[in-house]
Design a protein around this motif. Structure first.
Motif, PDB file in Angstrom:
ATOM      1  N   LEU A 118       0.817  -1.210   0.000  1.00  0.00           N
ATOM      2  CA  LEU A 118       0.000   0.000   0.000  1.00  0.00           C
ATOM      3  C   LEU A 118       0.856   1.269   0.000  1.00  0.00           C
ATOM      4  O   LEU A 118       0.541   2.242  -0.689  1.00  0.00           O
ATOM      5  N   ILE A 119       1.922   1.251   0.741  1.00  0.00           N
ATOM      6  CA  ILE A 119       2.830   2.405   0.783  1.00  0.00           C
ATOM      7  C   ILE A 119       3.467   2.622  -0.584  1.00  0.00           C
ATOM      8  O   ILE A 119       3.533   3.755  -1.077  1.00  0.00           O
ATOM      9  N   LEU A 120       3.924   1.550  -1.221  1.00  0.00           N
ATOM     10  CA  LEU A 120       4.543   1.679  -2.539  1.00  0.00           C
ATOM     11  C   LEU A 120       3.536   2.135  -3.586  1.00  0.00           C
ATOM     12  O   LEU A 120       3.861   2.939  -4.472  1.00  0.00           O
ATOM     13  N   ALA A 121       2.305   1.639  -3.511  1.00  0.00           N
ATOM     14  CA  ALA A 121       1.284   2.057  -4.468  1.00  0.00           C
ATOM     15  C   ALA A 121       0.975   3.535  -4.296  1.00  0.00           C
ATOM     16  O   ALA A 121       0.788   4.273  -5.280  1.00  0.00           O
ATOM     17  N   GLU A 122       0.923   4.003  -3.067  1.00  0.00           N
ATOM     18  CA  GLU A 122       0.674   5.414  -2.798  1.00  0.00           C
ATOM     19  C   GLU A 122       1.819   6.274  -3.323  1.00  0.00           C
ATOM     20  O   GLU A 122       1.600   7.323  -3.924  1.00  0.00           O
ATOM     21  N   ALA A 123       3.030   5.812  -3.133  1.00  0.00           N
ATOM     22  CA  ALA A 123       4.192   6.554  -3.620  1.00  0.00           C
ATOM     23  C   ALA A 123       4.233   6.575  -5.150  1.00  0.00           C
ATOM     24  O   ALA A 123       4.613   7.578  -5.756  1.00  0.00           O
ATOM     25  N   ALA A 124       3.826   5.498  -5.787  1.00  0.00           N
ATOM     26  CA  ALA A 124       3.836   5.426  -7.251  1.00  0.00           C
ATOM     27  C   ALA A 124       2.818   6.385  -7.866  1.00  0.00           C
ATOM     28  O   ALA A 124       3.035   6.891  -8.961  1.00  0.00           O
ATOM     29  N   ARG A 125       1.731   6.661  -7.141  1.00  0.00           N
ATOM     30  CA  ARG A 125       0.732   7.600  -7.647  1.00  0.00           C
ATOM     31  C   ARG A 125       1.161   9.049  -7.439  1.00  0.00           C
ATOM     32  O   ARG A 125       0.529   9.956  -7.934  1.00  0.00           O
ATOM     33  N   GLY A 126       2.197   9.262  -6.666  1.00  0.00           N
ATOM     34  CA  GLY A 126       2.667  10.612  -6.410  1.00  0.00           C
ATOM     35  C   GLY A 126       2.012  11.262  -5.216  1.00  0.00           C
ATOM     36  O   GLY A 126       2.166  12.451  -4.988  1.00  0.00           O
ATOM     37  N   ASN A 127       1.283  10.514  -4.463  1.00  0.00           N
ATOM     38  CA  ASN A 127       0.611  11.058  -3.275  1.00  0.00           C
ATOM     39  C   ASN A 127       1.493  10.866  -2.052  1.00  0.00           C
ATOM     40  O   ASN A 127       1.203  10.079  -1.171  1.00  0.00           O
ATOM     41  N   PHE A 128       2.560  11.601  -1.992  1.00  0.00           N
ATOM     42  CA  PHE A 128       3.462  11.478  -0.862  1.00  0.00           C
ATOM     43  C   PHE A 128       4.080  12.827  -0.560  1.00  0.00           C
ATOM     44  O   PHE A 128       4.076  13.741  -1.375  1.00  0.00           O
ATOM     45  N   PHE A 129       4.610  12.949   0.601  1.00  0.00           N
ATOM     46  CA  PHE A 129       5.310  14.163   0.982  1.00  0.00           C
ATOM     47  C   PHE A 129       6.319  13.805   2.049  1.00  0.00           C
ATOM     48  O   PHE A 129       6.233  12.779   2.691  1.00  0.00           O
ATOM     49  N   SER A 130       7.274  14.679   2.229  1.00  0.00           N
ATOM     50  CA  SER A 130       8.298  14.475   3.232  1.00  0.00           C
ATOM     51  C   SER A 130       7.995  15.362   4.419  1.00  0.00           C
ATOM     52  O   SER A 130       7.443  16.457   4.271  1.00  0.00           O
ATOM     53  N   ILE A 131       8.384  14.928   5.583  1.00  0.00           N
ATOM     54  CA  ILE A 131       8.181  15.723   6.782  1.00  0.00           C
ATOM     55  C   ILE A 131       9.033  16.990   6.711  1.00  0.00           C
ATOM     56  O   ILE A 131       8.632  18.035   7.165  1.00  0.00           O
ATOM     57  N   ARG A 132      10.184  16.917   6.100  1.00  0.00           N
ATOM     58  CA  ARG A 132      11.072  18.076   6.001  1.00  0.00           C
ATOM     59  C   ARG A 132      10.634  19.052   4.916  1.00  0.00           C
ATOM     60  O   ARG A 132      11.155  20.134   4.812  1.00  0.00           O
TER      61      ARG A 132
END
Length: 104
Positions: free
Chosen positions: A82-96
Motif C-alpha cells: 500500500l505504501i509503494l502504491a501510494e508513492a507510485a501515484r505521487g501522493n506522498f510528501f516528506s516531513i522536512r
C-alpha cells in the motif's frame, strides 16, 4: 496478569486423570478439584483438545504459532504494498518539506 501456562503434555495428562476419576464415580467438580485445576480450565481444555494425544496437541500449538507468524508477515507485506502504491501515484510528501504532493 497472566496465569501459569500448562504444557500440552500436562493438559492431556490432567484431562485423562479427570476422565479416570469421573469413570470411577466421582463427580466432575470433585475430580477437577483433586487434580488441581478450575472447572473453567477443564471445560476449555476439553473443548480445545478433547480427544488428542500429546503429539497431536503439541503439533496443533506449533501450527497455531506458525499461522500467527504468517499472518503477521502477510500484514507487513500488505502494508508495504500500500505504501509503494501510494508513492507510485505521487501522493506522498516528506516531513522536512523537500517532497511535495504532486496532486495539490
Amino acid at each position: 496478569m497472566g496465569g501459569k501456562r500448562e504444557k500440552p503434555e500436562d493438559i492431556v495428562l490432567k484431562l485423562r486423570q479427570i476422565e479416570v476419576l469421573h469413570g470411577q464415580g466421582m463427580p466432575v467438580a470433585d475430580a477437577v478439584r483433586q487434580v488441581g485445576i478450575t472447572q473453567q480450565s477443564y471445560y476449555r481444555w476439553r473443548r480445545q483438545c478433547g480427544g488428542m494425544n500429546r503429539s497431536q496437541l503439541k503439533r496443533l500449538e506449533e501450527l497455531e504459532k506458525e499461522n500467527q507468524r504468517l499472518r503477521q508477515a502477510v500484514s507487513d507485506l500488505t502494508l508495504d504494498k500500500l505504501i509503494l502504491a501510494e508513492a507510485a501515484r505521487g501522493n506522498f510528501f516528506s516531513i522536512r518539506g523537500s517532497w511535495v504532493n504532486s496532486a495539490v
